[in-house]
Design a protein around this motif. Structure first.
Motif, PDB file in Angstrom:
ATOM      1  N   UNK A 211       0.681  -1.083   0.054  1.00 38.32           N
ATOM      2  CA  UNK A 211      -0.146  -0.029  -0.173  1.00 38.32           C
ATOM      3  C   UNK A 211       0.725   1.052  -0.102  1.00 38.32           C
ATOM      4  N   UNK A 212       1.843   1.325   0.928  1.00 35.04           N
ATOM      5  CA  UNK A 212       2.758   2.470   0.923  1.00 35.04           C
ATOM      6  C   UNK A 212       3.489   2.636  -0.559  1.00 35.04           C
ATOM      7  N   UNK A 213       3.942   1.618  -1.084  1.00 39.47           N
ATOM      8  CA  UNK A 213       4.777   1.899  -2.282  1.00 39.47           C
ATOM      9  C   UNK A 213       3.870   2.281  -3.481  1.00 39.47           C
ATOM     10  N   UNK A 214       2.837   1.771  -3.353  1.00 36.82           N
ATOM     11  CA  UNK A 214       1.651   2.044  -4.417  1.00 36.82           C
ATOM     12  C   UNK A 214       1.425   3.496  -4.289  1.00 36.82           C
ATOM     13  N   UNK A 215       1.027   3.882  -3.054  1.00 39.44           N
ATOM     14  CA  UNK A 215       0.824   5.469  -2.776  1.00 39.44           C
ATOM     15  C   UNK A 215       1.758   6.369  -3.147  1.00 39.44           C
ATOM     16  N   UNK A 216       3.032   5.897  -2.856  1.00 40.26           N
ATOM     17  CA  UNK A 216       4.336   6.577  -3.468  1.00 40.26           C
ATOM     18  C   UNK A 216       4.306   6.744  -4.742  1.00 40.26           C
ATOM     19  N   UNK A 217       3.999   5.523  -5.501  1.00 38.19           N
ATOM     20  CA  UNK A 217       4.120   5.682  -7.009  1.00 38.19           C
ATOM     21  C   UNK A 217       3.109   6.639  -7.460  1.00 38.19           C
ATOM     22  N   UNK A 218       1.971   6.556  -6.988  1.00 48.18           N
ATOM     23  CA  UNK A 218       0.893   7.530  -7.406  1.00 48.18           C
ATOM     24  C   UNK A 218       1.273   9.048  -7.065  1.00 48.18           C
ATOM     25  N   UNK A 219       1.718   9.190  -6.017  1.00 47.71           N
ATOM     26  CA  UNK A 219       2.426  10.556  -5.807  1.00 47.71           C
ATOM     27  C   UNK A 219       3.294  10.998  -6.756  1.00 47.71           C
ATOM     28  N   UNK A 221       3.778  10.107  -9.935  1.00 47.30           N
ATOM     29  CA  UNK A 221       2.998  10.144 -10.943  1.00 47.30           C
ATOM     30  C   UNK A 221       1.802  11.517 -10.934  1.00 47.30           C
ATOM     31  N   UNK A 222       1.861  12.219  -9.887  1.00 49.47           N
ATOM     32  CA  UNK A 222       0.954  13.432  -9.439  1.00 49.47           C
ATOM     33  C   UNK A 222      -0.467  12.976  -9.406  1.00 49.47           C
ATOM     34  N   UNK A 223      -0.975  11.531  -9.305  1.00 50.18           N
ATOM     35  CA  UNK A 223      -2.069  11.058  -9.025  1.00 50.18           C
ATOM     36  C   UNK A 223      -2.220  11.333  -7.461  1.00 50.18           C
ATOM     37  N   UNK A 224      -2.577  12.596  -6.847  1.00 44.60           N
ATOM     38  CA  UNK A 224      -2.738  12.732  -5.513  1.00 44.60           C
ATOM     39  C   UNK A 224      -3.906  12.120  -4.885  1.00 44.60           C
ATOM     40  N   UNK A 248       2.460  11.196   3.174  1.00 45.77           N
ATOM     41  CA  UNK A 248       0.856  11.645   3.042  1.00 45.77           C
ATOM     42  C   UNK A 248       0.923  13.280   3.426  1.00 45.77           C
ATOM     43  N   UNK A 249       1.729  13.607   4.478  1.00 42.44           N
ATOM     44  CA  UNK A 249       1.590  14.892   4.729  1.00 42.44           C
ATOM     45  C   UNK A 249       1.799  15.841   3.567  1.00 42.44           C
ATOM     46  N   UNK A 250       3.154  15.223   2.722  1.00 39.50           N
ATOM     47  CA  UNK A 250       3.600  16.098   1.836  1.00 39.50           C
ATOM     48  C   UNK A 250       2.370  16.161   0.494  1.00 39.50           C
ATOM     49  N   UNK A 251       1.672  15.126   0.313  1.00 41.47           N
ATOM     50  CA  UNK A 251       0.720  14.912  -0.670  1.00 41.47           C
ATOM     51  C   UNK A 251      -0.512  16.055  -0.319  1.00 41.47           C
ATOM     52  N   UNK A 252      -0.903  16.264   1.182  1.00 41.49           N
ATOM     53  CA  UNK A 252      -1.843  17.196   1.406  1.00 41.49           C
ATOM     54  C   UNK A 252      -1.101  18.739   1.514  1.00 41.49           C
TER      55      UNK A 252
END
Length: 372
Positions: A211-219, A221-224, A248-252
């Protein structure tokens, strides 16, 4: 990624090591199983003979035991749930010498073996996991109708089997990318109920990393939106992971949701950090990002305090000088803001010079190596 077991890595290295001699192999015998699958018996001079299964132009090696084990799996005579369990129990006991002594016999046994697999709707239990799933995926991508019908069903079935080595393999090799987010979460919930307390911790770790690595990959690729979904669910499995809280804080922060970002960064810096460098770097980054959040929220005094704490951890952090300058300007202390801005420019120029020198050194090293 990062989750492949040592056994799988060894196996991949073995297959890679066979590539060079196999490039000179000649076809000794060929059998067209169907429009997508072709079995070939390959000769590498007088060294060895081996079978290769091809899906169009993609080649796969096949490893198996015998029809006896398949029969036991299909009929439930023994407690084997798949050939991987057979491999675990019988590895080293199977008599290969007699079988390997006659390549032509071996070829037709393999042919019957693959036909039995097809007749059973590509049942992935009947091949080892790192044979079954890559071949099924290749057939799926090639447009095989039956493969398209059973591909996701097979992945789901093997997840719900509760057999951890296969579940780990499917996660680490990226097979969940064929599922929607909701389907993935449902699979994980079902798995956790099935595997039992003995394997719970190992499965939980695998799910968290996925989940974490997938979330980072989306980040990246700018799919926030999807990044937030995956990172939030990662925190459900490991609520106090500093790196995930910071990411996650960086995304927000990038989405302009400064209050949410601030809360996550504050939590990250409150957590005790472990001795590893990654944890220390994540905490330092969380401090830097918290300073930015305070500036965005016009909490300038807090921003100055936080940025100074970050500077104590990493004196040469260029961006902190810029944030300190913004904070001093926010409270009306233009003299200190100007000093901080000067320091920011000075550090930035120094960093540019260092990077330039490093690039030159690497280029010279490359030229020396090329010239021997």
């Amino acid at each position: 990624m990062m989750l492949i077991s040592s056994k799988l890595r060894i196996r991949k290295k073995l297959r890679y090591s066979l590539k060079n001699p196999c490039e000179e192999a000649i076809v000794r015998r060929e059998f067209l199983i169907n429009q997508f699958l072709t079995l070939r018996l390959m000769d590498v001079g007088n060294i060895f003979t081996y079978p290769v299964l091809s899906v169009n132009d993609r080649k796969f090696n096949i490893y198996e035991f015998s029809f006896k084990e398949i029969f036991e799996i299909l009929n439930g005579i023994k407690n084997y749930s798949c050939l991987d369990e057979v491999s675990r129990d019988l590895s080293g006991t199977y008599d290969w010498k007699k079988f390997m002594g006659d390549p032509d016999t071996m070829f037709w046994i393999y042919s019957d073996y693959i036909k039995a697999w097809i007749d059973n709707n590509y049942d992935t239990r009947l091949l080892l996991k790192d044979d079954a799933f890559p071949i099924l995926k290749a057939l799926y991508e090639a447009g095989d109708t039956k493969a398209r019908e059973v591909f996701k069903l097979e992945i789901t079935k093997r997840f719900l089997s509760g057999y951890l080595p296969v579940i780990t393999y499917l996660i680490s090799e990226g097979y969940l990318k064929y599922f929607e987010f909701g389907e993935i979460i449902w699979l994980f919930k079902q798995c956790i109920e099935i595997v039992g307390s003995h394997n719970y911790s190992a499965l939980k770790t695998q799910i968290f990393w996925f989940l974490r690595d997938t979330g980072n990959n989306y980040f990246y690729n700018e799919n926030f939106e999807k990044a937030i979904k995956y990172l939030n669910d990662a925190l459900k499995f490991c609520p106090f992971d500093i790196e995930t809280l910071n990411q996650l804080g960086v995304v927000y922060l990038m989405r302009g949701e400064y209050e949410l970002a601030k809360t996550l960064f504050e939590l990250a810096i409150m957590l005790p950090s472990s001795d590893d460098n990654l944890s220390k770097i994540s905490k330092r980054e969380a401090l830097c990002n918290l300073g930015k959040s305070y500036n965005r929220l016009h909490l300038f005094n807090k921003a100055i305090t936080t940025c100074n704490k970050a500077m104590d951890l990493y004196r040469d952090h260029v961006n902190m000088w810029g944030q300190i300058a913004i904070a001093y300007e926010g409270i009306g202390d233009f003299k200190r803001a100007k000093e901080a801005q000067k320091s920011f420019k000075k550090k930035k120029n120094k960093t540019k010079i260092k990077l330039k020198r490093r690039r030159i050194r690497l280029l010279l090293l490359k030229i020396r190596r090329k010239n021997g």
